[in-house]
Design a protein around this motif. Structure first.
Motif, mmCIF file in Angstrom:
data_model
loop_
_atom_site.group_PDB
_atom_site.id
_atom_site.type_symbol
_atom_site.label_atom_id
_atom_site.label_comp_id
_atom_site.label_asym_id
_atom_site.label_seq_id
_atom_site.Cartn_x
_atom_site.Cartn_y
_atom_site.Cartn_z
ATOM 1 N N VAL A 1 7.027 -7.731 44.448
ATOM 2 C CA VAL A 1 6.309 -7.043 43.372
ATOM 3 C C VAL A 1 5.908 -5.648 43.853
ATOM 4 C CG1 VAL A 1 4.213 -7.033 41.959
ATOM 5 C CG2 VAL A 1 5.431 -9.181 42.368
ATOM 6 N N LEU A 2 6.161 -4.659 42.989
ATOM 7 C CA LEU A 2 5.682 -3.308 43.240
ATOM 8 C C LEU A 2 4.578 -3.004 42.234
ATOM 9 C CD1 LEU A 2 5.817 -0.444 44.469
ATOM 10 C CD2 LEU A 2 7.605 0.084 42.779
ATOM 11 N N TYR A 3 3.400 -2.694 42.733
ATOM 12 C CA TYR A 3 2.263 -2.402 41.871
ATOM 13 C C TYR A 3 1.839 -0.952 42.103
ATOM 14 C CZ TYR A 3 -2.474 -2.755 39.858
ATOM 15 O OH TYR A 3 -3.611 -2.559 39.124
ATOM 16 N N LEU A 4 2.061 -0.104 41.097
ATOM 17 C CA LEU A 4 1.642 1.295 41.158
ATOM 18 C C LEU A 4 0.217 1.380 40.614
ATOM 19 C CD1 LEU A 4 4.882 3.088 39.874
ATOM 20 C CD2 LEU A 4 4.347 2.195 42.151
ATOM 21 N N ALA A 5 -0.759 1.323 41.503
ATOM 22 C CA ALA A 5 -2.182 1.342 41.131
ATOM 23 C C ALA A 5 -2.657 2.788 41.110
ATOM 24 C CB ALA A 5 -2.992 0.499 42.118
ATOM 25 N N LEU A 6 -2.246 3.520 40.082
ATOM 26 C CA LEU A 6 -2.369 4.975 40.089
ATOM 27 C C LEU A 6 -3.729 5.479 39.633
ATOM 28 C CD1 LEU A 6 1.190 5.706 38.678
ATOM 29 C CD2 LEU A 6 0.464 5.460 41.061
ATOM 30 N N GLU A 7 -4.598 4.592 39.177
ATOM 31 C CA GLU A 7 -5.970 4.980 38.830
ATOM 32 C C GLU A 7 -6.971 4.443 39.854
ATOM 33 O OE1 GLU A 7 -6.307 5.883 34.138
ATOM 34 O OE2 GLU A 7 -6.528 3.779 34.675
ATOM 35 N N ASP A 8 -6.472 3.892 40.947
ATOM 36 C CA ASP A 8 -7.328 3.301 41.972
ATOM 37 C C ASP A 8 -7.346 4.179 43.218
ATOM 38 O OD1 ASP A 8 -8.415 0.707 41.071
ATOM 39 O OD2 ASP A 8 -6.304 0.193 40.808
ATOM 40 N N ASN A 9 -8.306 3.883 44.091
ATOM 41 C CA ASN A 9 -8.278 4.426 45.443
ATOM 42 C C ASN A 9 -8.281 3.248 46.405
ATOM 43 O OD1 ASN A 9 -11.019 3.550 45.777
ATOM 44 N ND2 ASN A 9 -11.709 5.434 44.791
ATOM 45 N N GLU A 10 -8.148 3.510 47.671
ATOM 46 C CA GLU A 10 -8.037 2.423 48.651
ATOM 47 C C GLU A 10 -9.265 1.531 48.655
ATOM 48 O OE1 GLU A 10 -7.146 3.955 52.483
ATOM 49 O OE2 GLU A 10 -5.161 4.729 51.926
ATOM 50 N N GLU A 11 -10.437 2.130 48.492
ATOM 51 C CA GLU A 11 -11.678 1.355 48.552
ATOM 52 C C GLU A 11 -11.773 0.371 47.387
ATOM 53 O OE1 GLU A 11 -16.538 2.075 48.735
ATOM 54 O OE2 GLU A 11 -15.164 3.770 48.582
ATOM 55 N N SER A 12 -11.524 0.852 46.162
ATOM 56 C CA SER A 12 -11.634 -0.032 44.999
ATOM 57 C C SER A 12 -10.569 -1.122 45.029
ATOM 58 C CB SER A 12 -11.531 0.773 43.707
ATOM 59 O OG SER A 12 -10.264 1.396 43.598
ATOM 60 N N LEU A 13 -9.373 -0.774 45.477
ATOM 61 C CA LEU A 13 -8.295 -1.750 45.553
ATOM 62 C C LEU A 13 -8.606 -2.820 46.596
ATOM 63 C CD1 LEU A 13 -5.577 -2.138 44.149
ATOM 64 C CD2 LEU A 13 -4.505 -0.934 46.039
ATOM 65 N N GLN A 14 -9.130 -2.400 47.714
ATOM 66 C CA GLN A 14 -9.477 -3.355 48.768
ATOM 67 C C GLN A 14 -10.599 -4.289 48.305
ATOM 68 O OE1 GLN A 14 -10.733 -1.552 52.465
ATOM 69 N NE2 GLN A 14 -10.097 -3.330 53.643
ATOM 70 N N GLU A 15 -11.552 -3.744 47.558
ATOM 71 C CA GLU A 15 -12.655 -4.568 47.057
ATOM 72 C C GLU A 15 -12.138 -5.656 46.119
ATOM 73 O OE1 GLU A 15 -16.803 -4.083 44.459
ATOM 74 O OE2 GLU A 15 -15.646 -2.313 45.053
ATOM 75 N N ARG A 16 -11.254 -5.288 45.184
ATOM 76 C CA ARG A 16 -10.722 -6.276 44.238
ATOM 77 C C ARG A 16 -9.848 -7.299 44.944
ATOM 78 N NH1 ARG A 16 -9.428 -2.178 40.797
ATOM 79 N NH2 ARG A 16 -7.250 -2.788 40.627
ATOM 80 N N LEU A 17 -9.069 -6.840 45.920
ATOM 81 C CA LEU A 17 -8.242 -7.780 46.673
ATOM 82 C C LEU A 17 -9.105 -8.790 47.427
ATOM 83 C CD1 LEU A 17 -5.373 -5.599 48.183
ATOM 84 C CD2 LEU A 17 -5.113 -7.566 46.681
ATOM 85 N N GLY A 18 -10.228 -8.316 47.953
ATOM 86 C CA GLY A 18 -11.128 -9.219 48.654
ATOM 87 C C GLY A 18 -11.657 -10.311 47.750
ATOM 88 N N LEU A 19 -11.992 -9.953 46.497
ATOM 89 C CA LEU A 19 -12.482 -10.941 45.538
ATOM 90 C C LEU A 19 -11.394 -11.931 45.158
ATOM 91 C CD1 LEU A 19 -14.543 -8.589 43.192
ATOM 92 C CD2 LEU A 19 -15.473 -10.325 44.724
ATOM 93 N N LEU A 20 -10.185 -11.433 44.972
ATOM 94 C CA LEU A 20 -9.075 -12.284 44.554
ATOM 95 C C LEU A 20 -8.589 -13.215 45.663
ATOM 96 C CD1 LEU A 20 -6.958 -9.722 42.506
ATOM 97 C CD2 LEU A 20 -7.861 -11.863 41.619
ATOM 98 N N LEU A 21 -8.496 -12.680 46.862
ATOM 99 C CA LEU A 21 -7.862 -13.427 47.954
ATOM 100 C C LEU A 21 -8.820 -14.334 48.703
ATOM 101 C CD1 LEU A 21 -5.629 -10.541 49.347
ATOM 102 C CD2 LEU A 21 -4.894 -12.499 47.986
ATOM 103 N N GLN A 22 -10.138 -14.055 48.605
ATOM 104 C CA GLN A 22 -11.137 -14.907 49.252
ATOM 105 C C GLN A 22 -10.821 -15.153 50.733
ATOM 106 O OE1 GLN A 22 -14.089 -16.272 47.688
ATOM 107 N NE2 GLN A 22 -13.508 -14.606 46.313
#
Length: 245
Positions: A1-22
């Motif tokens: 999967v290629l996800y172009l998260a073009l409205e995000d920054n590294e910090e916000s993306l890492q925060e959401r990944l942390g919630l999802l991946l536990q």
């Protein structure tokens, strides 16, 4: 999967990944990109190069399309806008077909509402002309409930789903058909009213008390009768079974 998260920054993306991946590691076959060239400046070719390098790819997500679409040149013409919008999505559709992947484009809605969900897509109807399927996601600000309208060439019957946000799963939960969900809520209003009055009421009395259309109330009461929530006497009045038996 290629996800172009073009409205995000590294910090916000890492925060959401942390919630999802536990605490789990991110999937090895998931690729993120926070920047991407516009389609007419090499971005379309970049997506194809990635697909060629990842032959097992199944999904490309562009979040959001405005970040990679060519800058507008139509000068405000309606015909030009339609052609321009269509030509943004068409080469992406061709790329998805060529490599047999799902290509999911996120795009904003207009701020003004419309009876036709497709009219709410920002831009012209050309935005939904090329893709096989359009999903229109809508919710009121700060609300935990939403709707998802689904239509397209490969959708036999367009329909709308009711959704609810689950903060623990960090995702939207499908509650079923939105029309059925609304009817259930309206049925609950009828049941609550009849529980309160604890007696038999005619359809017009129920409709007047709830401010509803009598014909709609008749259909709702019939469904409630079929599901054994209501009883009906020979004079066409209804009462709630649990309070009368």
């Amino acid at each position: 999967v290629l996800y172009l998260a073009l409205e995000d920054n590294e910090e916000s993306l890492q925060e959401r990944l942390g919630l999802l991946l536990q605490g789990e590691a991110p999937p090895a076959r998931l690729t993120f990109a926070l920047e991407w060239r516009r389609l007419n400046e090499g971005g379309l070719g970049d997506i194809e190069m990635w697909l060629m390098a990842h032959p097992e790819a199944r999904l490309v997500i562009v979040d959001v399309l405005a970040k990679i679409r060519p800058r507008s040149k139509n000068g405000g013409s309606n015909n030009g806008q339609y052609e321009e919008d269509y030509n943004v999505c068409d080469p992406l559709k061709e790329l998805a077909d060529k490599y047999h992947v799902a290509l999911h484009l996120l795009h904003h809605l207009r701020k003004l509402g419309s009876e036709d969900p497709l009219d709410q897509v920002l831009g012209s109807v050309g935005m939904v002309g090329a893709p096989d399927t359009a999903w229109i996601f809508q919710r009121a600000r700060k609300e935990l409930n939403a709707t998802l309208f689904i239509t397209g060439r490969r959708i036999k019957d367009e329909h709308e789903r009711a959704l609810q946000w689950d903060p623990h799963a960090v995702s939207w939960v499908d509650l079923g058909d939105a029309d059925e969900r609304v009817r259930t809520q309206e049925q609950e209003e009828i049941l609550a009213y009849l529980r309160e009055v604890r007696g038999m009421k005619k359809l017009k009395q129920i409709a007047d008390a709830l401010g509803k259309n009598p014909d709609a109330v008749r259909k709702l009461c019939q469904k409630l009768k079929e599901s054994d929530h209501l009883i009906q006497d020979g004079w066409g009045t209804y009462g709630i079974r649990e309070t009368l038996l």
